[in-house]
Design an enzyme around this catalytic site. Structure first.
Site, PDB file in Angstrom:
ATOM      1  N   VAL A   1       0.827  -1.208   0.000  1.00 33.75           N
ATOM      2  CA  VAL A   1       0.000   0.000   0.000  1.00 33.75           C
ATOM      3  C   VAL A   1       0.859   1.254   0.000  1.00 33.75           C
ATOM      4  CG1 VAL A   1      -1.795   1.283   1.225  1.00 33.75           C
ATOM      5  CG2 VAL A   1      -1.874  -1.211   1.159  1.00 33.75           C
TER       6      VAL A   1
ATOM      7  N   LYS B   1      -6.831  -1.386   9.300  1.00 35.19           N
ATOM      8  CA  LYS B   1      -8.113  -1.764   9.906  1.00 35.19           C
ATOM      9  C   LYS B   1      -7.965  -2.286  11.326  1.00 35.19           C
ATOM     10  CE  LYS B   1      -7.719  -5.797   6.932  1.00 35.19           C
ATOM     11  NZ  LYS B   1      -6.787  -5.135   5.991  1.00 35.19           N
TER      12      LYS B   1
ATOM     13  N   ILE C   1     -13.235   1.030  -2.259  1.00 44.51           N
ATOM     14  CA  ILE C   1     -14.678   1.284  -2.272  1.00 44.51           C
ATOM     15  C   ILE C   1     -14.984   2.417  -1.297  1.00 44.51           C
ATOM     16  CG2 ILE C   1     -16.978   0.309  -1.932  1.00 44.51           C
ATOM     17  CD1 ILE C   1     -15.709  -2.473  -2.161  1.00 44.51           C
TER      18      ILE C   1
ATOM     19  N   LYS D   1     -13.449  -5.044  10.124  1.00 47.25           N
ATOM     20  CA  LYS D   1     -14.129  -4.101   9.242  1.00 47.25           C
ATOM     21  C   LYS D   1     -15.563  -3.827   9.689  1.00 47.25           C
ATOM     22  CE  LYS D   1     -11.241  -5.413   5.318  1.00 47.25           C
ATOM     23  NZ  LYS D   1     -11.148  -6.208   4.067  1.00 47.25           N
TER      24      LYS D   1
ATOM     25  N   GLY E   1      -6.063  -4.458  -2.698  1.00 43.95           N
ATOM     26  CA  GLY E   1      -5.191  -4.249  -3.845  1.00 43.95           C
ATOM     27  C   GLY E   1      -4.385  -2.971  -3.687  1.00 43.95           C
TER      28      GLY E   1
END
Length: 414
Positions: A12, A100, A131, A200, A298
């Site tokens: 990331v 998270k 998202i 999450k 991703g």
């Protein structure tokens, strides 16, 4: 000029640098200020990169530089990420994170520190990768009373289940393929045991209902016990198996929250969410059901969400974004055992008829499922209208009658 530091140069972190360097002009236009990476914290060396001179191994350099206004934490895990983020917020630096575990376990504390210091602690990328979900719940759906959130929150498990459903792969073979393709870690327990999805749904529950929910207070079940026989029975029933994280506000003011595999009817919008994609349904009193869909992880999708938060921070240096929830309170999580449930049960006995006879004797009434690929001496059926405790008691009673309970999967109403 807005100077930032990035903690971590993994998947990331490198994605964040890539997005910032390849979209400089458009990011500057949106932020109305140029964003420059001054430091990148990592224990490894990365020679030959356009920004190699930005690397440091000393966090104190970042912490003590008054020019650094925003710190991006993309290290993952709880330590040292928690210590670094807390120190940054206590020393006048806003923080953006994709972590998270950090938000799920320490979110209330870190948000409170940010509020006291008139700073931002933003974490859009912590749920759903690229998202948009945190911002829509806190802003776009703010006029609604959110009553329920349910979704497919982990791409690895969704990929495995999709392979089992579509290609009749066993769980073990599908997991091995996910690891080969890079969708699953070498140690996949956080994904397949449901821990990732649990973190999450905790974040979403905390945000939607304003009170922190800790992962260790959530009933969590993974997909390791799912077999092709269960997939077959789900198909006969009229749906598919998905790992669902869900939270619902009850009339009592408590929340019912869990993560577990569920039968999802083919007519549900969640049933068609396949492969590594995520789908999150938010149920509001004014909007009804709203579903957010996309790749839940991703490098670049997650980096995109991180950079969007950085831009938001730059635009709100002097006007803090309101993102907050209270610390956990006693008896906020409803007793799981008292919740009503519907479930599919797969059992084994001397014969299928004997299994059904015992089930009907114990439950009073069951709905039989006839498998397309019957397994000798096994039977599948569904039951409804029981509490979780009552279901467990009746399953124990079946075992006492010599009927082996092979699996139990809840049935969703989404």
């Amino acid at each position: 000029m807005a100077y930032i530091a990035v903690l971590g140069h993994g998947v990331v972190g490198s994605g964040v640098l890539e997005v910032l360097t390849t979209h400089t002009a458009s990011i500057t236009k949106r932020a109305k200020e140029e964003i420059k990476v001054k430091y990148i914290l990592d224990l490894k060396d990365f020679p030959g990169l356009p920004y190699s001179d930005c690397f440091t191994k000393d966090f104190q350099v970042i912490l003590n530089d008054p020019e650094i206004q925003i710190v991006v934490e993309v290290m993952g895990g709880l330590h040292p990420a928690y210590d670094f983020v807390k120190a940054c917020l206590e020393n006048g630096k806003s923080v953006v994170t994709s972590n998270k575990e950090l938000v799920a376990k320490k979110g209330a504390e870190l948000l409170a520190i940010a509020q006291r210091n008139n700073l931002n602690f933003l974490f859009e990328a912590s749920v759903g990768g690229g998202i948009p979900i945190i911002r829509p719940i806190s802003q776009c759906l703010a006029a609604n009373e959110v009553t329920e959130i349910a979704g497919i929150l982990n791409g690895t498990t969704n990929f495995i289940l999709t392979k089992m459903i579509r290609e009749q792969m066993t769980f073990g073979d599908a997991l091995a393929l996910a690891q080969k393709l890079g969708y699953a870690e070498r140690d996949p327990r956080a994904d397949v045991e449901g821990d990732d999805a649990c973190r999450k749904i905790c974040i979403l529950a905390s945000l939607a209902f304003g009170t922190h929910v800790y992962p260790d207070s959530v009933y969590t079940e993974g997909i390791t016990k799912i077999t092709l026989e269960d997939v077959d029975f789900a198909d006969v029933w009229g749906g598919v198996i998905k790992l669902i994280g869900s939270v619902k506000m009850l009339e009592s003011g408590q929340v019912h929250i869990m993560v577990c595999p569920m039968f999802v009817h083919r007519g549900s919008q969640l049933a068609s969410v396949d492969d590594v994609f995520n789908g999150i349904m938010v149920r509001g009193d004014a909007t009804g059901d709203v579903v957010f869909y996309g790749k839940g992880a991703g490098k670049l999708p997650t980096a995109s969400a991180v950079v969007a938060d950085v831009i938001d921070c730059v635009k709100h240096f002097k006007a803090r974004k309101y993102l907050f929830w209270d610390e956990a309170k006693p008896n906020y999580i409803a007793d799981f055992g008292s919740m009503k449930t519907s479930a599919y049960v797969r059992v084994a006995a001397e014969s299928g008829d004997a299994a059904y006879s015992a089930a009907e004797s114990v439950f009073g009434s069951v709905t039989r499922l006839l498998a397309k690929k019957p397994v000798e001496s096994e039977a599948g059926f569904t039951v409804s209208g029981l509490t979780e405790n009552e279901l467990q008691e009746k399953l124990a009673a079946l075992e006492e009658r010599g009927v082996r309970v092979l699996n139990r999967i809840r049935i969703s109403d989404y």
